[in-house]
Design an enzyme around this catalytic site. Structure first.
Site, short mmCIF file in Angstrom:
data_model
loop_
_atom_site.label_atom_id
_atom_site.label_comp_id
_atom_site.label_asym_id
_atom_site.label_seq_id
_atom_site.Cartn_x
_atom_site.Cartn_y
_atom_site.Cartn_z
N ARG A 58 47.76 46.51 46.92
CA ARG A 58 48.07 47.72 46.15
C ARG A 58 48.81 48.74 47.01
NH1 ARG A 58 43.72 45.25 43.65
NH2 ARG A 58 44.31 44.78 41.49
N ASP B 147 48.61 40.26 44.98
CA ASP B 147 48.24 40.79 43.66
C ASP B 147 49.52 41.31 43.03
OD1 ASP B 147 46.74 41.98 41.44
OD2 ASP B 147 45.02 41.81 42.78
N HIS C 9 46.20 37.55 38.23
CA HIS C 9 46.65 38.55 39.22
C HIS C 9 47.86 38.04 39.99
CE1 HIS C 9 43.51 41.72 39.12
NE2 HIS C 9 42.73 40.75 38.69
N ASP D 229 39.87 35.43 39.53
CA ASP D 229 39.33 36.45 38.62
C ASP D 229 40.36 36.90 37.60
OD1 ASP D 229 40.77 37.51 40.84
OD2 ASP D 229 40.12 39.53 40.28
N GLU D 230 39.83 37.32 36.48
CA GLU D 230 40.56 38.10 35.47
C GLU D 230 41.89 37.51 35.02
OE1 GLU D 230 39.05 42.59 36.08
OE2 GLU D 230 40.47 41.97 37.61
N TRP E 107 30.95 39.36 41.72
CA TRP E 107 31.39 40.76 41.67
C TRP E 107 31.07 41.46 40.36
CZ3 TRP E 107 35.25 43.13 38.58
CH2 TRP E 107 35.96 42.27 37.73
N TYR F 191 31.34 48.11 45.31
CA TYR F 191 32.74 48.47 45.07
C TYR F 191 32.98 49.89 45.59
CZ TYR F 191 34.61 44.38 42.81
OH TYR F 191 35.10 43.12 42.59
N ASP G 187 35.43 51.52 46.15
CA ASP G 187 36.61 52.26 45.70
C ASP G 187 36.23 53.39 44.72
OD1 ASP G 187 35.89 50.28 43.88
OD2 ASP G 187 37.94 49.88 43.22
N TRP H 62 39.11 48.22 47.04
CA TRP H 62 40.37 48.04 46.31
C TRP H 62 41.17 49.32 46.48
CZ3 TRP H 62 40.76 43.16 45.15
CH2 TRP H 62 39.59 42.42 44.94
N GLU I 92 43.97 50.71 44.72
CA GLU I 92 44.91 51.24 43.71
C GLU I 92 45.23 52.71 43.93
OE1 GLU I 92 42.44 49.19 42.98
OE2 GLU I 92 42.92 47.86 41.32
C1 ACM Z 1 37.74 41.91 40.96
O1 ACM Z 1 37.32 43.07 41.14
N1 ACM Z 1 38.58 41.66 39.95
C2 ACM Z 1 37.34 40.81 41.80
#
Ligand code: ACM
Ligand code: ZN
Length: 694
Positions: free
Chosen positions: A167, A196, A274, A329-330, A396, A421, A423, A471, A473
Site C-alpha cells: 500500500r 497487492d 488481491h 484471502d478475499e 485473521w 490488526y 492498523d 496494513w 492503506e
Molecule cells: C486480510 O486482512 N485480508 C488478510
C-alpha cells in the site's frame, strides 16, 4: 566440556533454589519465565546485588559454528561491549557463551547467570544465546542488572509481525530499523506483504512488467489512488508515478540482516485475489482479458500457473524461509463463473464451486512449493473448498478458521482481526490520524491468548504462535508507520513469548512505557503511551438518568435499526450504557434506512425534565455520518406534541472520526419524548447509543 558441566551445575543449583529467594526484576520484556536473584549454590542463595558490567573484558564462545559466533559477537557489540574473544574462559571478567544442544529442551531458550565477576550464557541454539544477550541489554539499559539467574524460553515458536509495503512502499533502511527492534523483543518472523493491488514490490526478472509498471501508481497516497474510478498504474519514471520495489539484492540484504538477528522473513505473494496489479501488468491473466474489470487471477488458464510458478522460483531463490505465504484471502471469485477457461477447468477437474476452484489452485501451488522443499501458509480463506494437505493457516477473520484447521491437524498462526490488526487507531480515534477504523488499544492486544484454557489440547498443539498485522492503506510515512507499530508490537512480542502466569497488564504497561521512552531517544516514533486517553470516558460507567429503563417505541416501519447493529434491541437507547469508540460494540445502535432515527420514549408519567440529549458518531471511511437535523418534541398525552428543539448540522466529510451530542436544555413537563435524527445527503449509517434525559 568441563565448563559446560560447571555451568549446568550452577543452573541446576539455581533451579533447586527457586522459591527460597525471589527478587523481582522489572525490566525484561517480554517477561521471562523465571528470575532468581542472588548467587546460589546447592544449599542457599545470597540476595541479589547490583552487577558491575564494566568489569567484563573478554568473550568466550563454546559450541556453535563460525556464523553463530559472528552473530553472537555482533549482538554483544550492539549492547555496547567491545570484548576480545578468548580461546579459553578467563578467570574473571568475561562473558561465556555455551551453545550446547544437550543443555535444554527449548530451541530458543537460554539461561543467563551473572555471578560476581562473570556472565554465563547457555543455550541449546545460538538463537537462545542471542536472546540471552537481548535480556542482558535490557538489564543494562534499565540499570537493573543484578547477580542472579534467568531461565527463559518462549511460549510459542512463531512470534511475528506483518509489514505491508504494497500500500505504501518502505525502504530497506526503514525495514532494518523495525527488524532491530523486533529482535530486541525476541520476535522471530517478519511477514512482508509484498504484493497487492496498490503495488508489486519485489523484483522478478522473468516478468519485468511487475516492477516496470505494476509497482507504480498514479496517486502518492493509497487513499487518493483508491478513491479514483480508474485505479491506474504508471510506467516507472513517468510523471507522477508513485511506488517502488525491492530489488533482489535489497531483499537478499534484508534476509541476511534479519537472519543475523534470528528473524526469518516470510514473503507473501498474493493469489488468486488481491492481484489487480498483476492482471494490469499481464492482462492475459484476467478471465476477461480486461484487467480493469477484475482483481482475481484466472485459474482456468495455464499461463496463470506458468507465471506464478516462475515468480515463486525466483522468490524461493531470494527468501530461504520454510514458509512462502501465498495469500488466498478475499478473492472476489466473480469472473470465474463467467469465464470459459475457468468453467472448463471446473468441469475437467470435477470442481463444484468457485471455492473449490480456488482450492484447486492452492493445492497445485502447494505441490509445486513442497517439491522445492517449501511449505505454504495462507489466510484462512484457503480452508474454503478444501485445505491443501500440508498447508499452514494464518487465521485473521477470527479464530474459527484457525481452530478448524488445527482440529484437522494443520499448523496455525493466530492473527485474529479483533486483537492483532494494529492498523486500527490505538487511542481515542478523534485524537489519532486517519486509520482503517475501529479501536485497538495496547491493553486489548496484550489481552490476546492464542491458546486459551478452553482450547482443547488436540487443537492447541497445532498453534504455532501469533502475528500482529500492520496494513498500510492509511500510513504513508515512516513516522506514522512506526507510531502504529510501536508499542503494540511489544504487546505481540509478549503474547508470543511470555507464559500466561507471567503476564500482568499494569506491569507490562510500565515496561512498555519505558521502552517507548528509550525508542524515542533512539529516534524511533512510537506512540507515546504517556499521552494515552484510553476508552471513551462516557462508556466506562453506566449513566443514571430519568429515561433509563423506560420503554422506547420505534416510529418508523420495519427494519428501523440494522440487524447487525441492533445492540440490545429496543432497550438500547435507554439501558444506561453509553457506547465505546467503536460502533460494533453492542452499545451503539445503527440505522441505515432513509428515515434515520425516530423514537418515542414513554417516561411512564408526566415528569419534570431539564435536558434531553443523544450522541452520534461519524466515521466517514466505513460510511457512518452525523445527522443533518435533530428534532425533539414532547407531549403529556402522546397525541399533542410540542417541538422544543430543531438542531441543524452541516455534515462534512472528515478524515478522523468525531463524536457529537445533539440535545436540548430548558425546563418542561412531559410524559412522552420524541427524538428524531435525519440522515444527511451522505448515504450510510447513523449510530446513536443512548437518549439521556435529566
Ligand atoms: C486480510 O486482512 N485480508 C488478510
Ligand atoms: Zn478465468
Amino acid at each position: 566440556m568441563k565448563n559446560v558441566k560447571f555451568f549446568l551445575i550452577i543452573v541446576l543449583a539455581l533451579v533447586v533454589c527457586i522459591g527460597k529467594v525471589g527478587a523481582q526484576i522489572n525490566n525484561i520484556t517480554p517477561a521471562p519465565v523465571r528470575f532468581i536473584g542472588g548467587a546460589c549454590n546447592k544449599n542457599y542463595c545470597t540476595p541479589a546485588s547490583p552487577f558491575d558490567y564494566s568489569q567484563l573484558t573478554k568473550l568466550y564462545i563454546e559450541g556453535g559454528d563460525s556464523v553463530d559466533a559472528e552473530r553472537i559477537e555482533a549482538a554483544i557489540k550492539a549492547v555496547g561491549f567491545d570484548l576480545k574473544r578468548t580461546k579459553r574462559p578467563s578467570k574473571s571478567g568475561d562473558i561465556r557463551v555455551y551453545i550446547n544442544p544437550d543443555s535444554m529442551s527449548f530451541d530458543e531458550g537460554y539461561a543467563l547467570v551473572t555471578a560476581e565477576n562473570c556472565v554465563l550464557i547457555t543455550a541449546r541454539t545460538s538463537a537462545g544465546a542471542f536472546y540471552a544477550i537481548q535480556t542482558m541489554r535490557q538489564l543494562i539499559e534499565s540499570g537493573e542488572w543484578l547477580t542472579g539467574a534467568i531461565a527463559d524460553y518462549p511460549r510459542f515458536d512463531y512470534r511475528g509481525i506483518l509489514i505491508d509495503i504494497s500500500r505504501h512502499h518502505r525502504s530497506v533502511e526503514f525495514l532494518k530499523r523495525q527488524i532491530d527492534m523486533m529482535a530486541r523483543l525476541k520476535m522471530n518472523r517478519l511477514h512482508l506483504h509484498l504484493t497487492d493491488a496498490a503495488g508489486w514490490r519485489i523484483e522478478v526478472e522473468s516478468y519485468p512488467r511487475l516492477t516496470e509498471y505494476a509497482a507504480w501508481r498514479k496517486g502518492a497516497t493509497w487513499k487518493e489512488w483508491w478513491s479514483r474510478d480508474n485505479r491506474d498504474y504508471a510506467e516507472m519514471g513517468s510523471e507522477g508515478a508513485y511506488g517502488g520495489y525491492l530489488t533482489k539484492e535489497d531483499a537478499k540484504e534484508l534476509v541476511r540482516y534479519a537472519a543475523d538477528r534470528y528473524i526469518t522473513i516470510i514473503p507473501e505473494i498474493e493469489m488468486p485475489g488481491h492481484s489487480a496489479e498483476v492482471v494490469a501488468a499481464y492482462p492475459e491473466l484476467a478471465c476477461s482479458h480486461k484487467p480493469e474489470q477484475q482483481e482475481d487471477l484466472c485459474i482456468g488458464k495455464e499461463t496463470t500457473f506458468e507465471m506464478m510458478q516462475a515468480i515463486l522460483d525466483e522468490i524461493i531463490e531470494v527468501f530461504p524461509s520454510e514458509y512462502i505465504h501465498i495469500g488466498g484471502d478475499e478473492a472476489t471469485k466473480k469472473s470465474w463463473t463467467e469465464c470459459e477457461d475457468c468453467q472448463r477447468r471446473m468441469r475437467e477437474e470435477g470442481l463444484e464451486s468457485v471455492d473449490e476452484l480456488q482450492s484447486y489452485m492452492i493445492h497445485r501451488i502447494e505441490e509445486y512449493l513442497n517439491a522445492r522443499g517449501r511449505q505454504i501458509i495462507g489466510w484462512d480463506e484457503i480452508l474454503e473448498g478444501g485445505l491443501a494437505p500440508n498447508a499452514t493457516v494464518m487465521s485473521w477473520r477470527g479464530e474459527e478458521g484457525g481452530r478448524a484447521a488445527a482440529a484437522a491437524g494443520h499448523k496455525v498462526v493466530m492473527s485474529p482481526h479483533a486483537y492483532c490488526y494494529i492498523d486500527a487507531p490505538q487511542d481515542a480515534p478523534p485524537t489519532q490520524p486517519e486509520a482503517i477504523g475501529g479501536y485497538l488499544p495496547l491493553e486489548k492486544v496484550y489481552s490476546y491468548d492464542p491458546t486459551p484454557k478452553d482450547m482443547p489440547e488436540e487443537v492447541s498443539q497445532y498453534i504455532l504462535g501469533v502475528q500482529g498485522n500492520l496494513w498500510a492503506e492509511f500510513i504513508p510515512t515512516d513516522e506514522h508507520y512506526e507510531m502504529m507499530l510501536w508499542p503494540r508490537a511489544i504487546a505481540i512480542a509478549e503474547v508470543g513469548w511470555s507464559q500466561p502466569n507471567e503476564k500482568e497488564y499494569a506491569h507490562f504497561r510500565s515496561r512498555a512505557t519505558d521502552i517507548v521512552e528509550r525508542m524515542m531517544k533512539e529516534g524511533y516514533h512510537p506512540f507515546d503511551l504517556k499521552s494515552e486517553i484510553g476508552e471513551r470516558p462516557e462508556s466506562l460507567q453506566p449513566i443514571k438518568h430519568l429515561a433509563r429503563g423506560k420503554a422506547v417505541t420505534y416510529n418508523l416501519p420495519s427494519r428501523y435499526y440494522a440487524p447487525q447493529y441492533g445492540a440490545a434491541g429496543d432497550a438500547t437507547l435507554t439501558d444506561g450504557l453509553r457506547g465505546t469508540w467503536t460502533y460494533a460494540d453492542g452499545r451503539w445502535q445503527g440505522f441505515l434506512g432513509r428515515g434515520g432515527v425516530d423514537v418515542t420514549i414513554d417516561m411512564g408519567e408526566v415528569t419534570h425534565i431539564e435536558s434531553i440529549s443523544a450522541d452520534f458518531m461519524q466515521y466517514c471511511g466505513p460510511g457512518v455520518f452525523m445527522p443533518c437535523l435533530v428534532e425533539i418534541a414532547i407531549s403529556e398525552d402522546g397525541e399533542h406534541y410540542t417541538k422544543i428543539a430543531n438542531i441543524e448540522h452541516e455534515v462534512v466529510v472528515e478524515d478522523v472520526p468525531s463524536f457529537k451530542s445533539f440535545g436540548w436544555s430548558g425546563s418542561a413537563e412531559a410524559r412522552y419524548i420524541r427524538y428524531k435524527a435525519h440522515r444527511s445527503k451522505f448515504s450510510g449509517f447513523l449510530f446513536i447509543d443512548e437518549v439521556v434525559v435529566k
